[in-house]
Design a protein around this motif. Sequence first.
Motif, PDB file in Angstrom:
ATOM      1  N   THR A   1    -103.734  16.527  59.339  1.00  0.00           N
ATOM      2  CA  THR A   1    -103.460  16.087  61.164  1.00  0.00           C
ATOM      3  C   THR A   1    -104.114  17.753  62.207  1.00  0.00           C
ATOM      4  O   THR A   1    -104.432  18.144  61.403  1.00  0.00           O
ATOM      5  N   VAL A   2    -106.233  16.667  62.391  1.00  0.00           N
ATOM      6  CA  VAL A   2    -106.174  17.322  63.690  1.00  0.00           C
ATOM      7  C   VAL A   2    -106.275  16.783  64.771  1.00  0.00           C
ATOM      8  O   VAL A   2    -105.432  15.484  64.408  1.00  0.00           O
ATOM      9  N   SER A   3    -105.265  17.747  65.714  1.00  0.00           N
ATOM     10  CA  SER A   3    -104.811  16.581  66.860  1.00  0.00           C
ATOM     11  C   SER A   3    -106.200  17.743  68.250  1.00  0.00           C
ATOM     12  O   SER A   3    -106.573  19.079  67.933  1.00  0.00           O
ATOM     13  N   TYR A   4    -106.372  16.871  69.507  1.00  0.00           N
ATOM     14  CA  TYR A   4    -106.581  17.633  70.704  1.00  0.00           C
ATOM     15  C   TYR A   4    -105.275  17.421  70.948  1.00  0.00           C
ATOM     16  O   TYR A   4    -103.963  17.147  71.937  1.00  0.00           O
ATOM     17  N   PHE A   5    -105.063  18.854  72.040  1.00  0.00           N
ATOM     18  CA  PHE A   5    -103.786  19.070  73.129  1.00  0.00           C
ATOM     19  C   PHE A   5    -104.749  18.999  74.182  1.00  0.00           C
ATOM     20  O   PHE A   5    -105.955  20.500  74.714  1.00  0.00           O
ATOM     21  N   TYR A   6    -103.592  19.368  75.528  1.00  0.00           N
ATOM     22  CA  TYR A   6    -104.065  20.114  76.342  1.00  0.00           C
ATOM     23  C   TYR A   6    -102.656  20.518  77.421  1.00  0.00           C
ATOM     24  O   TYR A   6    -101.811  20.343  76.866  1.00  0.00           O
ATOM     25  N   ASP A   7    -103.351  22.123  78.018  1.00  0.00           N
ATOM     26  CA  ASP A   7    -102.706  22.857  78.394  1.00  0.00           C
ATOM     27  C   ASP A   7    -102.758  22.403  80.111  1.00  0.00           C
ATOM     28  O   ASP A   7    -103.487  22.858  80.598  1.00  0.00           O
ATOM     29  N   ALA A   8    -101.410  21.937  80.263  1.00  0.00           N
ATOM     30  CA  ALA A   8    -101.085  21.423  81.371  1.00  0.00           C
ATOM     31  C   ALA A   8    -101.659  23.173  83.177  1.00  0.00           C
ATOM     32  O   ALA A   8    -102.148  22.870  84.140  1.00  0.00           O
ATOM     33  N   THR A   9    -101.064  24.390  82.850  1.00  0.00           N
ATOM     34  CA  THR A   9    -101.246  25.485  83.342  1.00  0.00           C
ATOM     35  C   THR A   9    -102.534  26.032  83.338  1.00  0.00           C
ATOM     36  O   THR A   9    -103.218  25.984  84.404  1.00  0.00           O
ATOM     37  N   ARG A  10    -103.312  25.684  82.057  1.00  0.00           N
ATOM     38  CA  ARG A  10    -104.354  26.737  82.165  1.00  0.00           C
ATOM     39  C   ARG A  10    -105.152  24.993  82.081  1.00  0.00           C
ATOM     40  O   ARG A  10    -106.169  25.631  82.606  1.00  0.00           O
ATOM     41  N   ASN A  11    -104.381  24.268  82.101  1.00  0.00           N
ATOM     42  CA  ASN A  11    -106.156  23.269  82.287  1.00  0.00           C
ATOM     43  C   ASN A  11    -107.373  23.381  81.338  1.00  0.00           C
ATOM     44  O   ASN A  11    -108.021  24.047  81.424  1.00  0.00           O
ATOM     45  N   VAL A  12    -106.666  23.169  80.588  1.00  0.00           N
ATOM     46  CA  VAL A  12    -108.048  24.100  78.880  1.00  0.00           C
ATOM     47  C   VAL A  12    -107.034  22.514  77.630  1.00  0.00           C
ATOM     48  O   VAL A  12    -106.447  22.273  77.683  1.00  0.00           O
ATOM     49  N   TYR A  13    -108.130  22.545  77.066  1.00  0.00           N
ATOM     50  CA  TYR A  13    -108.127  21.504  75.840  1.00  0.00           C
ATOM     51  C   TYR A  13    -108.719  21.943  74.537  1.00  0.00           C
ATOM     52  O   TYR A  13    -109.489  23.265  74.240  1.00  0.00           O
ATOM     53  N   ARG A  14    -107.793  22.123  73.684  1.00  0.00           N
ATOM     54  CA  ARG A  14    -108.039  22.127  72.489  1.00  0.00           C
ATOM     55  C   ARG A  14    -108.170  21.294  71.238  1.00  0.00           C
ATOM     56  O   ARG A  14    -107.507  20.327  71.388  1.00  0.00           O
ATOM     57  N   ILE A  15    -108.966  21.500  70.134  1.00  0.00           N
ATOM     58  CA  ILE A  15    -108.580  20.518  68.723  1.00  0.00           C
ATOM     59  C   ILE A  15    -107.876  21.632  67.486  1.00  0.00           C
ATOM     60  O   ILE A  15    -108.399  22.953  67.660  1.00  0.00           O
ATOM     61  N   ILE A  16    -106.914  21.368  67.069  1.00  0.00           N
ATOM     62  CA  ILE A  16    -106.420  22.601  66.306  1.00  0.00           C
ATOM     63  C   ILE A  16    -105.460  21.339  65.490  1.00  0.00           C
ATOM     64  O   ILE A  16    -105.499  20.276  65.697  1.00  0.00           O
ATOM     65  N   SER A  17    -105.859  22.028  63.735  1.00  0.00           N
ATOM     66  CA  SER A  17    -105.467  22.056  63.414  1.00  0.00           C
ATOM     67  C   SER A  17    -104.436  22.990  61.511  1.00  0.00           C
ATOM     68  O   SER A  17    -105.458  23.841  61.964  1.00  0.00           O
ATOM     69  N   VAL A  18    -103.835  22.429  61.750  1.00  0.00           N
ATOM     70  CA  VAL A  18    -103.029  23.288  60.975  1.00  0.00           C
ATOM     71  C   VAL A  18    -102.329  23.158  59.383  1.00  0.00           C
ATOM     72  O   VAL A  18    -101.958  22.438  58.516  1.00  0.00           O
ATOM     73  N   GLY A  19    -103.169  23.650  57.924  1.00  0.00           N
ATOM     74  CA  GLY A  19    -102.556  24.037  56.957  1.00  0.00           C
ATOM     75  C   GLY A  19    -101.277  24.889  56.463  1.00  0.00           C
ATOM     76  O   GLY A  19    -101.521  26.478  56.499  1.00  0.00           O
ATOM     77  N   GLY A  20    -100.321  24.390  56.346  1.00  0.00           N
ATOM     78  CA  GLY A  20     -99.264  25.435  56.183  1.00  0.00           C
ATOM     79  C   GLY A  20     -98.972  26.364  56.951  1.00  0.00           C
ATOM     80  O   GLY A  20     -98.263  25.574  57.951  1.00  0.00           O
ATOM     81  N   THR A  21     -98.781  27.521  57.501  1.00  0.00           N
ATOM     82  CA  THR A  21     -98.840  28.165  58.010  1.00  0.00           C
ATOM     83  C   THR A  21     -99.400  28.929  59.044  1.00  0.00           C
ATOM     84  O   THR A  21     -99.691  29.312  60.029  1.00  0.00           O
ATOM     85  N   LYS A  22    -101.466  28.669  58.421  1.00  0.00           N
ATOM     86  CA  LYS A  22    -102.047  28.668  58.685  1.00  0.00           C
ATOM     87  C   LYS A  22    -103.052  27.806  59.726  1.00  0.00           C
ATOM     88  O   LYS A  22    -103.181  26.331  59.243  1.00  0.00           O
ATOM     89  N   ALA A  23    -103.863  29.133  61.471  1.00  0.00           N
ATOM     90  CA  ALA A  23    -103.919  27.882  61.545  1.00  0.00           C
ATOM     91  C   ALA A  23    -105.566  27.423  60.865  1.00  0.00           C
ATOM     92  O   ALA A  23    -106.189  28.187  61.351  1.00  0.00           O
ATOM     93  N   ILE A  24    -105.514  26.242  60.509  1.00  0.00           N
ATOM     94  CA  ILE A  24    -107.786  26.112  59.665  1.00  0.00           C
ATOM     95  C   ILE A  24    -108.055  25.451  61.196  1.00  0.00           C
ATOM     96  O   ILE A  24    -109.382  25.914  60.888  1.00  0.00           O
ATOM     97  N   ILE A  25    -107.884  24.896  61.792  1.00  0.00           N
ATOM     98  CA  ILE A  25    -108.925  24.787  63.133  1.00  0.00           C
ATOM     99  C   ILE A  25    -107.984  25.407  64.518  1.00  0.00           C
ATOM    100  O   ILE A  25    -107.032  24.631  64.856  1.00  0.00           O
ATOM    101  N   ASN A  26    -108.754  26.372  65.269  1.00  0.00           N
ATOM    102  CA  ASN A  26    -107.960  26.336  66.521  1.00  0.00           C
ATOM    103  C   ASN A  26    -109.847  26.792  67.948  1.00  0.00           C
ATOM    104  O   ASN A  26    -110.446  27.619  67.676  1.00  0.00           O
ATOM    105  N   SER A  27    -109.907  25.729  67.776  1.00  0.00           N
ATOM    106  CA  SER A  27    -111.243  25.228  69.354  1.00  0.00           C
ATOM    107  C   SER A  27    -111.077  25.116  70.267  1.00  0.00           C
ATOM    108  O   SER A  27    -110.447  23.982  70.240  1.00  0.00           O
ATOM    109  N   THR A  28    -111.619  25.846  71.673  1.00  0.00           N
ATOM    110  CA  THR A  28    -111.320  25.573  72.866  1.00  0.00           C
ATOM    111  C   THR A  28    -112.164  24.688  73.039  1.00  0.00           C
ATOM    112  O   THR A  28    -113.301  25.328  72.991  1.00  0.00           O
ATOM    113  N   ILE A  29    -112.290  23.664  74.439  1.00  0.00           N
ATOM    114  CA  ILE A  29    -113.625  22.700  73.905  1.00  0.00           C
ATOM    115  C   ILE A  29    -113.921  22.997  75.563  1.00  0.00           C
ATOM    116  O   ILE A  29    -113.290  23.511  76.686  1.00  0.00           O
TER     117      ILE A  29
END
Length: 355
Positions: free
Chosen positions: A36-64
């Motif tokens: 599962t690959v998801s777009y996340f939005y942090d309203a406090t920091r006004n930041v968008y990220r692409i995150i994908s988790v495999g098990g307990t490991k973050a496979i993708i953690n990319s700030t757009i």
Amino acid sequence: FLSCREQPIFSTRAHVFQIDPATKRNWIPASKHALTVSYFYDATRNVYRIISVGGTKAIINSTITPNMTFTKTSQKFGQWADSRANTVYGLGFASEQHLSQFAEKFQEVKEAARLAREKSQDKTELTNPALNITSHQVLPSPIISSNGPGEDKLFRSQSADVEITTEKERLKKMLSEGSVSEVQWEAEFFSLQDNNNKLVAALHEANANVDQWKKQLTAYQEETETLRQRVAELESQGTHDSSSENNKEELSQTLEELELLIKAKDEEIQMLKSHKCGRWEAEGEREETLQKLQELEARNAELEQRLHLAEQTLAETLAEREKMHNEVTKVAEIMDVKIFELSELRQGLAKLVES
């Protein structure tokens, strides 16, 4: 890596890859299955990220960031470079539609990140006490930082531009060195594995159906052979019917002769009866005539009985012939249906063998 402030705004499933850091040419799969690959939005920091988790490991953690670009390299594969993570991410989707949806969302999020950065810069410049200049003196640079005096701000913006341009060139070179065929193959590999498993299951099911169809074909062949034997018997009975037909013709001819004979005898009886009413010359002639009349009547009754028996025999023969004809017609219709079903089954088996 996820905080309670961030909320998912879009999710999809894809096979995740990262560029080989050693060769900068080949893709390394992040997992054996789609993630599962998801777009996340942090309203406090006004930041968008692409995150994908495999098990307990973050496979993708990319700030757009606004300078990022998502590139479609094939109908089902896309990639983007993350300079902060110093890598290139690749996503292999199940269909072209999923790839288009992810690319459209990337563009939307990228534009939102750009607007958020400009808004943040404008707000910082208005609240920074070190900027003691009027609105008509503001430099038109869109990337001016708010830290330090005005000359230092311009210097830092130009340095950042040079650094970003250099990073872009390095990433473009790294992407151009990648093998297009290897990218496409690796992107399609896992989806082809799923399709192969489905095809194997379908093949097993088809083999089971073939065995069932073979049994059904054997049963149809046995039934067809039985029907053929029955038709042969009926045809042999048909030859007997031809002899019965000759007998019927003879009976009809005999009936016609008997009817003519009866008619002649009736005329003779009528003539004798008319003579009876006349004068008789002698008593002996009268008795002889009466005896002859009685004999003629007996003969007439016998002929009528024979005629009745002949008519009854003819009727029975006709009924038997009609019955046999109906039976032959019915068996022929059943054979036609079975032969048609046998032909359809053979065609189905032929198509299955060809496939």
